[in-house]
Design an enzyme around this catalytic site. Structure first.
Site, PDB file in Angstrom:
ATOM      1  CE  LYS A 186      -2.189   2.916   1.821  1.00  0.00           C
ATOM      2  NZ  LYS A 186      -1.998   4.327   1.401  1.00  0.00           N
ATOM      3  CD  GLU A 262      11.761   4.238  10.414  1.00  0.00           C
ATOM      4  OE1 GLU A 262      11.508   5.216  11.150  1.00  0.00           O
ATOM      5  OE2 GLU A 262      12.089   4.338   9.222  1.00  0.00           O
ATOM      6  CB  CYS A 296      11.638   9.073  10.247  1.00  0.00           C
ATOM      7  SG  CYS A 296      12.584   7.858   9.357  1.00  0.00           S
ATOM      8  CD  GLU A 395       8.325  12.710  12.907  1.00  0.00           C
ATOM      9  OE1 GLU A 395       7.227  12.144  12.998  1.00  0.00           O
ATOM     10  OE2 GLU A 395       9.333  12.165  12.430  1.00  0.00           O
TER      11      GLU A 395
HETATM   12  P1  ADP Z   1       1.423  10.787   6.873  1.00  0.00           P
HETATM   13  O1  ADP Z   1       0.296  11.434   7.653  1.00  0.00           O
HETATM   14  O2  ADP Z   1       2.693  11.468   7.084  1.00  0.00           O
HETATM   15  O3  ADP Z   1       1.062  10.466   5.476  1.00  0.00           O
HETATM   16  P2  ADP Z   1       0.751   8.236   7.847  1.00  0.00           P
HETATM   17  O4  ADP Z   1       1.310   7.462   8.969  1.00  0.00           O
HETATM   18  O5  ADP Z   1      -0.643   8.738   7.981  1.00  0.00           O
HETATM   19  O6  ADP Z   1       1.735   9.399   7.567  1.00  0.00           O
HETATM   20  O7  ADP Z   1       0.804   7.429   6.501  1.00  0.00           O
HETATM   21  C1  ADP Z   1       1.738   6.432   6.198  1.00  0.00           C
HETATM   22  C2  ADP Z   1       1.026   5.326   5.444  1.00  0.00           C
HETATM   23  O8  ADP Z   1       0.054   4.730   6.310  1.00  0.00           O
HETATM   24  C3  ADP Z   1       0.258   5.783   4.218  1.00  0.00           C
HETATM   25  O9  ADP Z   1       0.400   4.794   3.207  1.00  0.00           O
HETATM   26  C4  ADP Z   1      -1.164   5.855   4.709  1.00  0.00           C
HETATM   27  O10 ADP Z   1      -2.133   5.698   3.701  1.00  0.00           O
HETATM   28  C5  ADP Z   1      -1.209   4.683   5.656  1.00  0.00           C
HETATM   29  N1  ADP Z   1      -2.255   4.781   6.682  1.00  0.00           N
HETATM   30  C6  ADP Z   1      -2.739   5.903   7.278  1.00  0.00           C
HETATM   31  N2  ADP Z   1      -3.698   5.578   8.166  1.00  0.00           N
HETATM   32  C7  ADP Z   1      -3.830   4.231   8.138  1.00  0.00           C
HETATM   33  C8  ADP Z   1      -4.676   3.283   8.811  1.00  0.00           C
HETATM   34  N3  ADP Z   1      -5.566   3.667   9.714  1.00  0.00           N
HETATM   35  N4  ADP Z   1      -4.511   1.980   8.524  1.00  0.00           N
HETATM   36  C9  ADP Z   1      -3.598   1.575   7.633  1.00  0.00           C
HETATM   37  N5  ADP Z   1      -2.799   2.400   6.948  1.00  0.00           N
HETATM   38  C10 ADP Z   1      -2.902   3.714   7.188  1.00  0.00           C
END
Ligand code: ADP
Length: 491
Positions: A186, A262, A296, A395
């Site tokens: 994903k 991570e 990060c 952060e």
């Molecule tokens: P950012 O806000 O910096 O994009 P995230 O941690 O939200 O960082 O996103 C990192 C990845 O996690 C992306 O691929 C995002 O689509 C995915 N993601 C965000 N929320 C969820 C969730 N609830 N379950 C699974 N994947 C998620």
């Protein structure tokens, strides 16, 4: 469903479709969202919006491949294909670097020298590493012998962030495949392009259908959530925000998936007065602002021993002022665009907060003139904040650093550890004993001494406290991506 072959995929604008079972697909309901170039705010293509349906298809394809052609190949055949993926990435590096820069806004000079070559190296490294990896064996007196065999975990979900899209995706995918697993990826919704092209590259490398699957979409109530709660996914490797990690952990708990996380960091960069100051300044420029500070491991909390505070700050501010912000495709650009207008706004809010708290903005703190149409922000150095300021605690993930003086070792160790993060730290000193002493007391998964981001892929990579779960790299990746069975034979 409308079937498209990988080679038909490369039309302009770049529309990103899912890659499932060796073919590109739109979403079942045809839903898409726009992909925006953060440097120009132009729409550069559409992205298929996947959900439960697409994740179900991808997981089923990955399961079939796991127990079928991927399993039935010899390790040598698998390794040859994994290496070939790295070879093709290198052959297509210019195209990939261009796409990465369009998608993220990072300078082309960075995507072409770091992101894409490292993506290729991830495949080459883990293919070779796998060849040399053994397991353990023990003899229990003259009663029994024990030995462990390694087998894949199964179908693994790889959920990726937008800051180093292909680099971090392949950092997970290469060991995942080398250990014999199949994957459902994903990509981050903001950076789907290079991941999409990777489908075609895997296909061209001879990867059997279903071994690598890519489903685009968002996190909550979308492809990310569907993947992390899917009952037929055995493990999740995730890189992203700490808050997202907590949500994924909860979803994954229903079937007790193995997890590797991570997460965020608020990393101290500690400069003692005996350090080589010019080197500390020039590397701190990188650890503060490379990739727009969207890293990060960025050393965003700078602590300088009081004796050297003025010298460091003068040199650091002077060099920061010379950094060129702007068009990511200009070879002279040092700092490109931030990932999105929402994110730029979020970073700007921290700067506004610093002003309200009486912080001194020594340079930056605003969008560069004449570049208001893109997500640009000047590199920003702030002093004079209290230890409890949100800018010191949270952060920011942008080109914003705080600088604070300190008087002694004990005090700076306490300040460095005064955070719920624990990803990385940097120390600058020429005192060998101090380097060892302090490095061992900093609560973080990685400590760089007189350097930053100097990487050996065999070493454990990851964070402690709320910066992560487990380690990846070398044998640690293999441990996560495989299951061990101990076989005990009575003699
Ligand atoms: P950012 O806000 O910096 O994009 P995230 O941690 O939200 O960082 O996103 C990192 C990845 O996690 C992306 O691929 C995002 O689509 C995915 N993601 C965000 N929320 C969820 C969730 N609830 N379950 C699974 N994947 C998620």
């Amino acid at each position: 469903m409308n079937v498209q072959t990988p080679s038909e995929k490369l039309v302009k604008p770049f529309d990103c479709q899912h890659y499932i079972n060796g073919r590109y697909f739109p979403s079942e309901k045809g839903s898409t969202f726009d992909n925006i170039n953060p440097a120009t705010q132009e729409i550069i293509g559409s992205v298929a919006e996947g959900g439960k349906k697409e994740v179900d298809l991808a997981v089923a394809a990955a399961r079939r491949a796991l127990n079928g052609r991927w399993k039935n190949m010899t390790a040598d055949e698998r390794i040859r294909i994994i290496r070939k993926v790295g070879d093709i990435i290198l052959e297509r590096k210019d195209e990939l670097a261009r796409l990465e820069t369009l998608d993220t806004g990072k300078p082309l000079s960075l995507s072409s020298t770091l992101d894409i070559p490292r993506a290729a190296f991830n495949f080459h490294f883990f293919a070779d590493f796998m060849r040399g990896a053994g397991t353990e064996a023990y003899q229990t007196d003259d009663l029994a012998i024990n030995y462990a065999i390694r087998r894949p975990v199964g179908v693994v979900g790889l959920i990726n962030p937008w800051n180093l899209p292909l680099l971090l995706l392949t950092w997970k995918l290469a060991p995942c495949l080398a250990a014999g697993n199949t994957a459902v990826i994903k990509p981050a919704e903001l950076t789907p392009m290079t991941a999409t092209l990777l489908g075609e590259i895997c296909h061209d490398a001879g990867m059997p259908d279903g071994v690598v699957n890519i489903v685009h979409g968002f996190g909550p109530d979308s492809a990310g959530a569907a993947l992390s709660e899917h009952p037929d996914v055995d493990a999740i490797s995730f890189t992203g925000e700490t808050t997202t990690g907590k949500v994924i952990m909860e979803a994954a708990s229903k079937t007790l998936k193995k997890l590797s996380f991570e997460l965020g960091g608020k990393n101290p960069n500690i400069i003692f007065a005996d350090a080589d100051m010019d080197e500390a300044v020039s590397t701190s420029l990188k650890s503060s602002f490379v990739n727009q500070g969207e890293v990060c491991m960025s050393g965003s909390r700078i602590y300088v021993e009081r004796e050297a505070y003025d010298e460091f700050l003068n040199k650091f501010v002077e060099k920061t002022k010379k950094l060129k912000v702007g068009d990511p495709f200009d070879p002279d650009t040092n700092i490109g665009a931030l990932i999105s207008s929402e994110h730029t706004e979020r970073v700007m809010n921290y700067i506004e907060l610093a002003k309200r708290e009486g912080g001194n903005i020594l340079t930056g703190g605003k969008r560069p003139e004449g570049q208001e149409s893109g997500c640009f922000l000047e590199p920003t150095i702030i002093t004079g904040l209290s230890r409890n300021s949100r800018l010191i605690k949270e952060e920011i993930f942008g080109p914003v650093v705080t600088v604070i003086p300190f008087d002694d070792e004990e005090e700076v160790i306490a300040q460095a550890n005064d955070t719920h993060y624990g990803l990385s730290a940097t120390l600058w000193t020429n005192d060998l004993r101090r380097a060892h002493r302090v490095a061992g007391q900093i609560e973080s998964g990685m400590v760089w001494v007189n350097s930053w981001f100097l990487r050996d892929l065999r070493t454990p990579f990851g964070g402690m406290k709320q910066s992560g779960l487990g380690r990846e790299g070398g044998i640690h990746s293999l441990e996560f991506f495989s299951e061990l069975t101990n076989i005990c034979i009575k003699l």
